[in-house]
Design a protein around this motif. Structure first.
Motif, PDB file in Angstrom:
ATOM      1  N   LYS A 184       0.686  -1.108   0.044  1.00  0.00           N
ATOM      2  CA  LYS A 184      -0.039   0.016   0.257  1.00  0.00           C
ATOM      3  C   LYS A 184       0.933   1.214  -0.031  1.00  0.00           C
ATOM      4  O   LYS A 184       0.675   2.293  -0.746  1.00  0.00           O
ATOM      5  CB  LYS A 184      -0.946  -0.092   1.264  1.00  0.00           C
ATOM      6  N   GLU A 185       2.039   1.292   0.688  1.00  0.00           N
ATOM      7  CA  GLU A 185       2.864   2.319   0.824  1.00  0.00           C
ATOM      8  C   GLU A 185       3.423   2.781  -0.646  1.00  0.00           C
ATOM      9  O   GLU A 185       4.093   3.624  -0.570  1.00  0.00           O
ATOM     10  CB  GLU A 185       4.034   2.236   1.700  1.00  0.00           C
ATOM     11  N   THR A 186       3.385   1.728  -1.555  1.00  0.00           N
ATOM     12  CA  THR A 186       3.947   2.265  -2.842  1.00  0.00           C
ATOM     13  C   THR A 186       3.174   2.715  -3.611  1.00  0.00           C
ATOM     14  O   THR A 186       3.535   3.559  -4.458  1.00  0.00           O
ATOM     15  CB  THR A 186       4.359   0.809  -3.652  1.00  0.00           C
ATOM     16  N   GLY A 187       2.029   2.925  -3.021  1.00  0.00           N
ATOM     17  CA  GLY A 187       0.981   3.821  -4.033  1.00  0.00           C
ATOM     18  C   GLY A 187       0.190   3.072  -5.064  1.00  0.00           C
ATOM     19  O   GLY A 187      -0.687   3.730  -5.785  1.00  0.00           O
ATOM     20  N   ILE A 188       0.697   1.910  -5.378  1.00  0.00           N
ATOM     21  CA  ILE A 188      -0.133   1.085  -6.220  1.00  0.00           C
ATOM     22  C   ILE A 188      -1.334   0.639  -6.106  1.00  0.00           C
ATOM     23  O   ILE A 188      -1.793   0.281  -4.809  1.00  0.00           O
ATOM     24  CB  ILE A 188       0.878  -0.353  -6.617  1.00  0.00           C
ATOM     25  N   THR A 189      -2.490   0.628  -6.946  1.00  0.00           N
ATOM     26  CA  THR A 189      -3.927   0.483  -6.607  1.00  0.00           C
ATOM     27  C   THR A 189      -4.130  -0.835  -6.300  1.00  0.00           C
ATOM     28  O   THR A 189      -3.399  -1.839  -7.470  1.00  0.00           O
ATOM     29  CB  THR A 189      -4.902   0.912  -7.695  1.00  0.00           C
ATOM     30  N   LEU A 190      -4.602  -1.397  -5.275  1.00  0.00           N
ATOM     31  CA  LEU A 190      -4.780  -2.804  -5.028  1.00  0.00           C
ATOM     32  C   LEU A 190      -6.176  -3.101  -5.491  1.00  0.00           C
ATOM     33  O   LEU A 190      -7.209  -2.314  -4.932  1.00  0.00           O
ATOM     34  CB  LEU A 190      -4.745  -3.181  -3.740  1.00  0.00           C
ATOM     35  N   ILE A 191      -6.598  -4.072  -6.188  1.00  0.00           N
ATOM     36  CA  ILE A 191      -7.638  -4.825  -6.650  1.00  0.00           C
ATOM     37  C   ILE A 191      -7.998  -6.028  -6.004  1.00  0.00           C
ATOM     38  O   ILE A 191      -7.453  -7.014  -6.333  1.00  0.00           O
ATOM     39  CB  ILE A 191      -7.994  -4.688  -8.132  1.00  0.00           C
ATOM     40  N   PRO A 192      -9.207  -6.049  -5.221  1.00  0.00           N
ATOM     41  CA  PRO A 192      -9.470  -7.244  -4.431  1.00  0.00           C
ATOM     42  C   PRO A 192     -10.215  -8.007  -5.526  1.00  0.00           C
ATOM     43  O   PRO A 192     -11.088  -7.583  -6.247  1.00  0.00           O
ATOM     44  CB  PRO A 192     -10.368  -6.854  -3.349  1.00  0.00           C
ATOM     45  N   HIS A 193      -9.791  -9.387  -5.501  1.00  0.00           N
ATOM     46  CA  HIS A 193     -10.508 -10.314  -6.495  1.00  0.00           C
ATOM     47  C   HIS A 193     -11.218 -11.537  -5.827  1.00  0.00           C
ATOM     48  O   HIS A 193     -10.428 -12.150  -5.002  1.00  0.00           O
ATOM     49  CB  HIS A 193      -9.541 -11.128  -7.661  1.00  0.00           C
ATOM     50  N   LEU A 194     -12.484 -11.494  -5.672  1.00  0.00           N
ATOM     51  CA  LEU A 194     -12.928 -12.154  -4.532  1.00  0.00           C
ATOM     52  C   LEU A 194     -13.718 -13.536  -5.181  1.00  0.00           C
ATOM     53  O   LEU A 194     -14.643 -14.208  -4.404  1.00  0.00           O
ATOM     54  CB  LEU A 194     -13.930 -11.363  -3.709  1.00  0.00           C
ATOM     55  N   GLY A 195     -13.209 -13.905  -6.334  1.00  0.00           N
ATOM     56  CA  GLY A 195     -14.048 -14.951  -6.844  1.00  0.00           C
ATOM     57  C   GLY A 195     -14.070 -16.304  -6.254  1.00  0.00           C
ATOM     58  O   GLY A 195     -15.033 -17.077  -6.080  1.00  0.00           O
ATOM     59  N   TYR A 196     -12.907 -16.568  -5.405  1.00  0.00           N
ATOM     60  CA  TYR A 196     -13.014 -17.682  -4.518  1.00  0.00           C
ATOM     61  C   TYR A 196     -13.828 -17.818  -3.354  1.00  0.00           C
ATOM     62  O   TYR A 196     -14.097 -18.584  -2.597  1.00  0.00           O
ATOM     63  CB  TYR A 196     -11.506 -17.833  -3.986  1.00  0.00           C
ATOM     64  N   LYS A 197     -14.331 -16.499  -2.952  1.00  0.00           N
ATOM     65  CA  LYS A 197     -15.257 -16.615  -1.825  1.00  0.00           C
ATOM     66  C   LYS A 197     -17.020 -16.837  -2.488  1.00  0.00           C
ATOM     67  O   LYS A 197     -17.945 -16.764  -1.947  1.00  0.00           O
ATOM     68  CB  LYS A 197     -15.436 -15.020  -1.531  1.00  0.00           C
ATOM     69  N   GLU A 198     -17.222 -16.687  -3.885  1.00  0.00           N
ATOM     70  CA  GLU A 198     -18.465 -17.163  -4.475  1.00  0.00           C
ATOM     71  C   GLU A 198     -18.921 -18.367  -4.053  1.00  0.00           C
ATOM     72  O   GLU A 198     -18.118 -19.592  -3.970  1.00  0.00           O
ATOM     73  CB  GLU A 198     -18.351 -17.007  -5.921  1.00  0.00           C
ATOM     74  N   LEU A 199     -20.145 -18.687  -3.757  1.00  0.00           N
ATOM     75  CA  LEU A 199     -20.919 -19.994  -3.383  1.00  0.00           C
ATOM     76  C   LEU A 199     -21.423 -20.756  -4.621  1.00  0.00           C
ATOM     77  O   LEU A 199     -22.131 -21.756  -4.288  1.00  0.00           O
ATOM     78  CB  LEU A 199     -21.852 -19.580  -2.353  1.00  0.00           C
ATOM     79  N   ASN A 200     -21.487 -19.980  -5.561  1.00  0.00           N
ATOM     80  CA  ASN A 200     -22.082 -20.823  -6.706  1.00  0.00           C
ATOM     81  C   ASN A 200     -20.743 -20.833  -7.775  1.00  0.00           C
ATOM     82  O   ASN A 200     -20.001 -19.926  -8.196  1.00  0.00           O
ATOM     83  CB  ASN A 200     -23.045 -19.928  -7.485  1.00  0.00           C
ATOM     84  N   PRO A 201     -20.719 -22.060  -8.394  1.00  0.00           N
ATOM     85  CA  PRO A 201     -19.413 -22.249  -9.324  1.00  0.00           C
ATOM     86  C   PRO A 201     -19.438 -21.384 -10.600  1.00  0.00           C
ATOM     87  O   PRO A 201     -18.415 -21.083 -10.940  1.00  0.00           O
ATOM     88  CB  PRO A 201     -19.813 -23.765  -9.993  1.00  0.00           C
ATOM     89  N   LEU A 202     -20.718 -21.151 -11.106  1.00  0.00           N
ATOM     90  CA  LEU A 202     -20.863 -20.192 -11.960  1.00  0.00           C
ATOM     91  C   LEU A 202     -20.418 -18.575 -11.661  1.00  0.00           C
ATOM     92  O   LEU A 202     -19.926 -17.881 -12.268  1.00  0.00           O
ATOM     93  CB  LEU A 202     -22.349 -20.148 -12.921  1.00  0.00           C
TER      94      LEU A 202
END
Length: 381
Positions: free
Chosen positions: A180-198
């Protein structure tokens, strides 16, 4: 002369109407390419809104609505590079298409592989159990750097990769404070939290938004969805419905996913009943006796591991002598996938349809073609 003019106008009108296949449609008062509109149907972790100035607002939140683990949502305003469009307050501006990024998980990498976008990936966490030859080659020639594992990132290597954004998994071990200190934008990818395979697979559209491949992502997902739902429909009325359990003993405990986990949904869609009936979305460690009480007479037993040699029933019994008490063990109904031999985590996030058909071929072999060859799961010999 008037007839000629009318004929010309009629032809022009026909051409205009015929061109509607690639027409622009309105989001919130503006025109957008209809083929590139991203509208998640199954994924619960992100939404997209289109503004009249061309900006796309992407809101990200926990698909499982767990405020204890993720009390805040993330908001991004995607703006075409070179545009001076204003973005709403509270939104992080991201110029797209992104041309340099770092990914933290195999699930994220699977999206870039499916979209043929390896050129954009400039850093990954590691290459353990990585099968993709192109990525391994890029790591070897230095075009992709290994930045270390979560919780122990090498900030210098991250900066050297010069990413515009970094895709992260905020629920994992973390270690993102230094990044975070680098100033680079962090994008959360939460696909693994989905409860439906699709729903998990639909995150390929999320990545497509950031790298300018929305059309490709939409087309890709349309095929996944169609194949998945066709297989699911085959299993809908299948009788009888076998029972199945999952996991193994490790360190004195059995890790079992909950009854609302996407794996449980996959079993149900394949025409089987998962023995764990609780409302848990993740997994928990339980004692052998608890699992035996639930699964002693289950028809099938699913196992996914990284066994260093050829896995067998003898190896399964050697790991825990009581394993032979299960009906599924005695009847040789163990469903198995070895991650040392199969790119499971590397490709299944965008192939739930293949996983489903593999399971369908085991639970209800009469519903698939006789020469079907499984890619991931098959009965242990």
């Amino acid at each position: 002369m008037k007839k000629q003019v009318l004929l010309l106008l009629s032809l022009l009108l026909l051409v205009a109407c015929g061109g509607k296949k690639n027409a622009k449609v309105s989001g919130e008062g503006t025109l957008h390419d209809s083929a590139a509109l991203v509208k998640p149907q199954y994924a619960k972790g992100f939404t997209v809104r289109y503004l009249e100035n061309g900006v796309r607002l992407v809101d990200v939140e926990d698909p499982q609505k767990d405020e204890d683990k993720m009390p805040v949502s993330y908001q991004f305003a995607l703006v075409e590079k070179g545009s001076d469009a204003e973005v709403p307050e509270g939104y992080t501006k991201v110029e797209v298409p992104v041309q340099r990024t770092i990914v933290m998980t195999m699930l994220q990498l699977s999206n870039f592989t499916a979209l043929k976008a390896h050129d954009i990936v400039k850093g990954i966490t590691g290459t353990k159990n990585l099968f993709n030859k192109d990525i391994r080659k890029r790591v070897k020639d230095g075009s992709i750097v290994k930045i270390g594992m979560e919780g122990n990132f090498d900030t210098e290597l991250i900066l050297a990769a010069n990413p515009e954004v970094i895709f992260i998994s905020p629920f994992k071990r973390g270690g993102y404070d230094a990044i975070k200190e680098t100033g680079i934008t962090l994008i959360p990818h939460l696909g693994y939290k989905e409860l439906n395979p699709l729903g998990q697979a639909e995150w390929v559209k999320f990545v497509g938004l950031f790298i300018g491949k929305e059309k490709e992502a939409n087309d890709l997902f349309k095929g996944i969805e169609q194949r998945y739902n066709e297989a699911k429909a085959l299993a809908a009325d299948a009788k009888p419905r076998p029972t199945v359990f999952s996991g193994e003993m490790h360190g004195g405990n059995w890790y079992a996913v909950g009854g609302k986990n996407f794996l449980a949904q996959l079993f149900r869609d394949a025409g089987a009943d998962y023995v764990v009936k609780n409302e848990d979305t993740g997994g928990s460690n339980i004692e052998f006796e608890q699992m035996y009480a639930m699964a002693a007479n289950a028809d099938y037993w699913r196992i996914l591991n990284s066994y260093p040699d050829t896995f067998s029933y003898d190896a399964l019994k050697a790991s825990e002598p009581r394993n032979d008490l299960f009906k599924a063990f005695r009847e040789k109904h163990v469903i198995y996938c070895n991650m040392k031999q199969t790119a499971y985590y590397e490709t299944t996030p965008v192939e739930p349809d293949v996983l489903l058909k593999d399971l369908l071929a085991i639970f209800h072999p009469e519903l698939v073609e006789k020469d079907y060859k499984p890619k991931y799961y098959q009965l242990l010999k």
